[in-house]
Design an enzyme around this catalytic site. Structure first.
Site, short mmCIF file in Angstrom:
data_model
loop_
_atom_site.label_atom_id
_atom_site.label_comp_id
_atom_site.label_asym_id
_atom_site.label_seq_id
_atom_site.Cartn_x
_atom_site.Cartn_y
_atom_site.Cartn_z
N SER A 250 8.29 0.19 -2.12
CA SER A 250 7.90 -1.13 -1.66
C SER A 250 9.12 -1.93 -1.25
O SER A 250 9.91 -1.49 -0.42
CB SER A 250 7.10 -1.83 -2.76
N ASP A 476 -2.14 1.98 3.02
CA ASP A 476 -1.39 1.20 2.03
C ASP A 476 -1.70 -0.28 2.23
O ASP A 476 -1.56 -0.80 3.33
CB ASP A 476 0.11 1.44 2.21
N HIS A 504 -0.90 1.95 -2.85
CA HIS A 504 0.44 1.51 -2.51
C HIS A 504 1.46 2.55 -2.96
O HIS A 504 1.58 2.84 -4.14
CB HIS A 504 0.70 0.16 -3.19
#
Length: 536
Positions: A250, A476, A504
């Site tokens: 991320s 995602d 994710h």
């Protein structure tokens, strides 16, 4: 390896999510809480097309290879690892608050490591730095929670190292609001219908910003991603590594890509999972992320339709109408939760968004929506609390504080005023009918930030670096797949690995194809074949 759940800031919104941060059954954080900062521009308002960056966005320039003389004392410190936290080793070290003026003061940063176990006579490959995302996710907590779940060959070959970025966790943490004021912040209406509600939203955003300034001082202007990446290079040197090996999820992908852009000759084996696109403005990021959560909701609905306990209608239109009806009813009447607390509309939106990060949360969301339909707000409120990492005693970690501070420093604010948001709401709703309005208004927060942004949209080429693996998940919610395509296209040595699935991030979520490809790269140095696509 547990599959982490990201922290994607909702209220500072960006994805920042602590991407895939927390693994199922593990503790950690990396979900986006808030919308990132940014303003529209002719070159990067909505983001580049897949694999290409806007022509007008300039590339990040590398720093000189030689360590500047004024920084030598930082690069030559001695790390003193001490036993801590059930078998892990902890250490602290110093970095300058301001790399351009190192004489102005130092910060203390905290790191943790799990030494390689050398099982089976594995060749030791050095240190592997891990970051779960955020911004604001604690890499120290992540390593302590997840290191043991990395596959055995990786644990045998590498010391797994977590460094809390400046302003986070054990590294001179940013602080802003008390627990009760954070409760007020999370409850305020993020889809205002009139001037009074707009004024309330502006007031809590201003209170948040003022609290950060009052409690964090000069540090507030020095928690950018560029500065955090420079801290990583200091740690690389102190670990005795010629090159940095790294897995970032991320927001951790932005941190890793920034490192590669600044220090391309020191790049070892880099994995960027759930990639962010540095060429986007805050506005472009926020709008794209709203669309990502809409895509994830559609996947949840399709799955729900196959379940006997699905509380929604039997098609996507009916499900969307029921969600909108729930949000609308909460606008006028909150539902009771536990301990006298209430489920407001904004907390309900946050709770649904939290469940989009991982399929493992979908059963909990089905139960929460069923309870809400019968007038019980507790289960959905618990999902919202999980997003913010609120403890049962009403306290909050510094995740949200650091998240806002980094986002607002890295990019100019998405909007300058409520009027700007009002004009942009239709555009957000077009890409995200169910979450767009709230996410547009969440994007206003950085307009009131007391420190001017020091960053801007840019590309990262990292010419001269070895192969860099970029992992993108097609559905995602927090870091849309197009971002991975764009980042891989920007990097001179980028290698895109695609996971066709939900949730994710992808590495460590029990997909053998993804895990095998990434582990082979980490252990053998051979990146996956260009264009490799793994199915769910």
């Amino acid at each position: 390896m547990c599959s982490a759940q990201p922290a994607a800031p909702l209220r500072t919104v960006l994805t920042l999510a602590v991407a895939g941060l927390l693994l199922t059954g593990c503790s950690g954080s990396d979900r986006p809480h808030g919308v990132p900062a940014g303003t529209p521009s002719s070159s990067a308002g909505t983001g580049a097309s897949p694999g290409a960056a806007p022509a007008a966005v300039t590339p990040l320039q590398p720093l000189p290879e030689a360590v500047p003389a004024q920084l030598n004392s930082y690069y030559t410190q001695q790390l003193s690892w001490q036993s801590c936290d059930q078998g892990f080793q902890c250490a602290t070290f110093k970095v300058p608050v301001d790399y351009d003026h190192p004489g102005d003061g130092d910060l203390s940063l905290g790191a943790v490591r799990r030494p390689a176990d050398g099982a089976g006579g594995a060749q030791r490959l050095g240190s592997l730095l891990l970051n779960p995302g955020g911004p604001g996710g604690s890499a120290v907590q992540y390593v302590e929670a997840a290191a043991g779940s990395y596959q055995a060959p990786v644990r045998a070959a590498y010391d797994l190292v977590g460094l809390d970025p400046r302003g986070v966790g054990r590294s001179s943490p940013i602080t802003c609001l008390s627990g009760d004021r954070m409760d007020a912040y999370t409850a305020v209406d993020t889809s205002p219908d009139n001037q009074a509600e707009i004024d309330q939203l502006v007031a809590v955003d201003q209170e948040f910003a003022a609290g950060c300034r009052a409690h964090s001082g000069a540090l507030l202007g020095h928690v950018s991603t560029v500065e955090a990446a420079r801290d990583m290079d200091v740690l690389r040197a102190l670990l005795g590594e010629a090159k940095l090996n790294y897995v970032g999820k991320s927001y951790g992908t932005l941190l890793g890509a920034t490192y590669a852009g600044l220090f391309p000759s020191r790049v070892g084996r880099l994995v960027l999972d759930g990639a962010m696109d540095p060429s986007l403005t805050a506005l472009g990021e926020n709008r794209a992320q709203a669309g990502g959560f809409e895509t994830a909701w559609d996947s949840f609905v399709r799955d729900c339709d196959t379940r006997d306990d699905c509380p929604l209608g039997r098609d996507e239109q009916q499900a969307g109408q029921q969600l909108d009806s729930l949000f609308g009813s909460l606008r006028s009447q909150a539902l009771p939760g536990e301990g006298g607390r209430q489920l407001t509309e904004s907390r309900a939106v946050t709770g649904v968004v939290e469940a989009m990060y991982a399929q493992s949360l979908w059963p909990q969301l089905r139960d929460a929506l069923t309870a809400a339909k019968s007038g019980k707000g507790g289960p959905l409120l618990r999902l919202s609390d999980s997003y913010y990492e609120r403890s049962a005693d009403g306290s909050y970690p510094n995740l949200m504080f650091a998240n806002m501070a980094v986002n607002c420093l890295d990019l100019p604010a998405a909007f300058a005023s409520p009027a700007d948001v009002s004009r942009a709401v239709p555009d957000f709703q077009q890409v995200s009918p169910h979450f767009g309005r709230d996410m547009a208004w969440m994007s206003l927060a950085c307009a009131y930030w007391p420190i001017k942004a020091t960053g801007a949209p840019h590309t990262v080429k990292a010419a001269g670096a070895g192969p860099i693996v970029v992992v993108g998940t097609t559905r995602d919610p927090a870091t849309p797949y197009a971002w991975a395509q764009s980042l891989a296209g920007q990097l001179a040595s980028g290698r895109l690995l695609t996971y066709d699935g939900d949730g994710h991030t992808a590495y460590g979520r029990h997909n053998d194809c993804v895990d095998s490809a990434v582990n082979h790269y980490l252990l053998e140095g051979q990146p996956p074949a260009q264009g490799l696509r793994c199915g769910s």
